[in-house]
Design a protein around this motif. Structure first.
Motif, short mmCIF file in Angstrom:
data_model
loop_
_atom_site.label_atom_id
_atom_site.label_comp_id
_atom_site.label_asym_id
_atom_site.label_seq_id
_atom_site.Cartn_x
_atom_site.Cartn_y
_atom_site.Cartn_z
N MET A 107 -8.98 7.03 -10.02
CA MET A 107 -9.79 6.64 -9.09
C MET A 107 -9.65 5.22 -9.13
N ALA A 108 -8.76 4.87 -9.88
CA ALA A 108 -7.65 3.54 -9.17
C ALA A 108 -6.95 4.28 -8.43
N GLU A 109 -5.89 5.31 -8.97
CA GLU A 109 -4.80 5.79 -7.78
C GLU A 109 -5.33 5.52 -6.29
N GLU A 110 -6.75 5.57 -6.23
CA GLU A 110 -7.16 5.92 -4.91
C GLU A 110 -7.42 4.36 -4.06
N ARG A 111 -7.65 3.82 -5.07
CA ARG A 111 -8.37 1.79 -4.71
C ARG A 111 -7.24 1.33 -4.34
N ARG A 112 -5.96 1.54 -5.56
CA ARG A 112 -4.42 1.55 -5.01
C ARG A 112 -4.12 2.08 -3.57
N LEU A 113 -4.29 3.19 -3.48
CA LEU A 113 -3.39 3.50 -2.50
C LEU A 113 -4.72 2.71 -1.20
N ALA A 114 -5.49 2.15 -1.32
CA ALA A 114 -6.98 2.26 0.41
C ALA A 114 -6.05 0.47 -0.09
N TYR A 115 -5.18 0.07 -0.76
CA TYR A 115 -4.84 -1.57 -0.67
C TYR A 115 -3.27 -1.37 -0.13
N ARG A 122 -0.63 -2.69 5.07
CA ARG A 122 0.61 -2.56 5.89
C ARG A 122 0.37 -3.52 7.69
N ALA A 123 -0.90 -4.41 7.42
CA ALA A 123 -1.62 -4.06 9.08
C ALA A 123 -1.17 -6.16 8.88
N LYS A 124 -0.64 -6.73 10.22
CA LYS A 124 0.17 -7.96 10.36
C LYS A 124 -0.81 -8.29 10.84
N ASP A 125 -1.15 -7.68 11.95
CA ASP A 125 -2.50 -8.96 12.96
C ASP A 125 -3.91 -8.28 12.32
N ARG A 126 -4.12 -6.86 13.14
CA ARG A 126 -5.66 -6.25 12.74
C ARG A 126 -5.26 -5.39 12.30
N LEU A 181 3.94 11.55 15.07
CA LEU A 181 3.42 12.21 13.76
C LEU A 181 4.72 12.49 12.45
N VAL A 182 4.25 11.08 11.70
CA VAL A 182 5.44 10.91 10.79
C VAL A 182 5.52 11.57 9.49
N GLY A 183 5.97 12.25 9.36
CA GLY A 183 6.47 13.14 7.89
C GLY A 183 5.04 14.76 7.47
N LEU A 240 -1.57 8.14 4.53
CA LEU A 240 -1.92 6.94 3.20
C LEU A 240 -0.47 7.05 2.61
N HIS A 241 -0.20 7.76 2.25
CA HIS A 241 1.48 7.84 0.93
C HIS A 241 2.19 7.52 1.74
N MET A 242 2.70 8.78 3.02
CA MET A 242 3.66 7.93 3.75
C MET A 242 3.62 6.47 4.03
N VAL A 243 3.02 5.67 4.27
CA VAL A 243 3.78 4.28 5.28
C VAL A 243 3.74 3.50 4.06
#
Length: 624
Positions: free
Chosen positions: A489-497, A502-506, A257-259, A446-449
């Motif tokens: 809302m714009a910040e939440e969209r950036r958070l999803a992005y 963060r994913a490399k393969d899957r 569990l990180v952070g 998502l904020h920590m990753v």
């Protein structure tokens, strides 16, 4: 915090009404915006309190010759703004100014950079407006969006080649972020053509969602020979970790569990569980020691130890079936008799006992989740944890998550439901697959990753109210005309992005049909960010259908009908002082006092065998 406590004492302000955490946040935000105490707007009494506290706080720092963290930049800006010689010296010293993560700078940092670079204009900044996700810490996305206005002769280099993710993942992420207003247009590409499609799935609830994640990571471990550290589970709020911690622990899958703190180790969760345990078993000295000063009741450690020592001595003197056992609530009927208990602690202890008895009077009547509501209300835990900070809101979310777990025991008899719930909590919290330093699945917000990467990423809880967060929905509802990059809302969209990239393969995106949210099980609706991704970029997990993008008005069509209940009838006073009553558990007794409240009749009853009890006239099974 020590300085602020001193200030509150000097100003004679109640820290319960004006929490130190909220005042500290307010002062920090003001300094990030380069506001002095006199610059605080006078829009309300709360603003006036903040201004006075800020002013006194700065005086305490001045007298002690100290600075806080925010002063390090603010004082520098003040120096450069008032001392031309100092500014010239340091401009000459730093002929080139380089800033990384420019999208996360606040107002004070922005002004400092411009002061140093205004003359030679040798400034290089690196940043991505699509990754500006720290607005709550004071970051101002305008700094990077307006950089070309500040430096019209600047040379802009677009770093669009991505060396991490597959093209399939980048395409899906682009379709989410492209809808954001005012963004600098860019589209990431990679030499890694193709790649696995993004998997989108919908589970029934958060437990099934966690089971899906566990199933899939075990499958990939076998088929692709991946280690546990290749996997990460990303979620919007800390409270969401509970279902994953429980499932992974039960299945003996190691995790990190990180952070954050493990759900069952979080202070507010342990406090509420301890309240339930003590109400269920008044002999539990450990739980008593934990909760007697939560919230603060002016009961110190000396008093707690004196009562526990008296309880141990009483247990040693007990005979037969009572040997080794002592009811702490019975001791608290007359705490003044306990050696070592100060006179000032007697009244708070009696008040604590009355609160616990109020809860115990509803045991066997209220269902487990309702009992938790009652504990939170009677003990004042909501006000205790909601201190005006984001951390306070997270603590309340954790209490609501615990209540949501308790709902699964509501179909049982109240007594049995509570006992089974406490047994389940003890079992789950003792099963330990947590490995902070070893190999394990990473659980992280998502904020920590940001800045990390993983071969396989599960983004969970992709639902309206979670991602995007309810605050963004509320902001849009309160002010529909509000648009731009600086909106929630714009910040939440950036958070999803940020999470998706963060994913490399899957990459897996999941949502639930129902979820325990804000303490109750309720329908959940797929996130609007899922609908932004074309179906051609999505795949289903092992043959099932991916989440279909809901059509316009889906929420209105599927939302469960809410029928407003008729106002409750005012309570009727059924009992009067002197009435003889009978209770199936407490036996016969006499009503000492009957008080009508807005919704109930509160009774103080002196029972012949067990003494005084405070009962609900509507809930307690009393007969005359």
């Amino acid at each position: 915090r020590a300085a602020l406590r001193r200030v509150l004492d000097e100003l004679r302000l109640d820290p319960k009404r004006y929490p130190i955490g909220a005042l500290s946040n307010g002062i920090s935000q003001a300094k990030n915006e380069l506001k002095r105490p006199q610059d605080i707007p006078n829009r309300s009494y709360a603003d006036e309190v903040l201004r006075r506290v800020y002013e006194s706080y700065q005086e305490v720092l001045r007298r002690s010759g100290g600075l806080d963290f925010d002063d390090l930049i603010m004082k520098l800006v003040e120096l450069y703004s008032t001392d031309a010689e100092a500014l010239e010296k340091w401009r000459d010293r730093f002929r080139h100014v380089l800033v990384d993560e420019y999208q996360d700078t606040n107002r004070a940092q922005y002004v400092l950079v411009n002061l140093l670079a205004a003359e030679h204009r040798n400034v290089a900044v690196v940043g991505d407006d699509d990754q500006s996700i720290y607005r709550f810490r004071g970051a101002d996305i305008r700094n990077i969006l307006d950089f070309r206005k500040d430096y019209p002769d600047a040379h802009v280099v677009h770093l669009e080649q991505n060396y991490r993710s597959s093209q399939a993942i980048l395409d899906a992420a682009y379709n989410v972020i492209r809808s954001n207003p005012e963004r600098a247009e860019k589209r990431l590409w990679t030499d890694r053509a193709g790649g696995e499609k993004v998997v989108a799935t919908q589970a029934y609830n958060e437990v099934e969602e966690a089971e899906f994640v566990a199933d899939e990571l075990e499958r990939l471990r076998k088929t692709e020979k991946r280690g546990y550290s290749d996997f990460a589970v990303l979620y919007r709020t800390n409270a969401q970790s509970r279902a994953f911690e429980d499932v992974l622990a039960r299945r003996r899958i190691p995790y990190r569990l990180v952070g954050g703190i493990r759900f069952w180790e979080r202070r507010e969760v342990k406090d509420l569980v301890a309240y339930l345990r003590f109400c269920f078993n008044p002999q539990d000295a450990l739980s008593f020691g934990r909760i007697v000063s939560v919230p603060s009741r002016k009961i110190g450690n000396v008093t707690v130890e004196a009562i526990n020592a008296f309880a141990r001595e009483s247990a040693g003197r007990a005979q037969g079936a009572l040997a080794g056992k002592t009811d702490i609530l019975e001791i608290l009927t007359d705490p003044a008799r306990v050696p070592g208990v100060p006179k000032t602690a007697v009244a708070p202890l009696l008040g604590f006992r009355a609160q616990v008895e109020s809860v115990r009077s509803t045991m066997g009547v209220l269902r487990t989740s309702e009992l938790i509501d009652h504990v939170v209300e009677v003990m004042g835990l909501r006000a205790h944890y909601l201190d005006g900070t984001p951390q306070g809101e997270a603590r309340l979310e954790n209490l609501n998550e615990l209540r949501g777990l308790a709902e699964s025991f509501d179909d049982r008899e109240p007594d049995q439901g509570l006992e089974d719930f406490l047994a389940e909590v003890a079992l789950v919290s003792d099963v330990d697959a947590y490995d902070e330093n070893g190999e394990g699945v990473t659980l992280i917000t998502l904020h920590m990753v940001k800045g990390l990467e993983f071969p396989v990423v599960f983004m969970v809880g992709m639902e309206e109210g979670l991602l995007p967060h309810q605050r963004a929905l509320d902001e849009r509802e309160e002010n529909p005309s509000l648009v731009g990059a600086a909106t929630e809302m714009a910040e939440e969209r950036r958070l999803a992005y940020v999470g998706m990239t963060r994913a490399k393969d899957r990459l897996y995106l999941s949502c639930a049909f129902r979820r325990h949210l804000y303490g109750r099980s309720q329908p959940a609706f797929p996130s609007r960010f899922l609908t932004d991704i074309p179906q051609s970029l999505l795949a289903a997990p092992r043959g099932s259908a991916p989440v279909a993008p809901p059509r316009q008005g889906y929420k209105e069509r599927y939302l469960e009908r809410q029928v407003q209940a008729a106002p409750a009838a005012p309570p009727v006073q059924r009992f009067a002082s002197g009435d003889r009553v009978s209770h199936p558990a407490f036996g016969s007794g006499t009503v000492v006092k009957s008080t009508l409240t807005r919704t109930d009749e509160e009774l103080v009853v002196k029972f012949d065998k067990v003494g005084l009890k405070i009962l609900s006239g509507m809930l307690a099974p009393l007969t005359k």
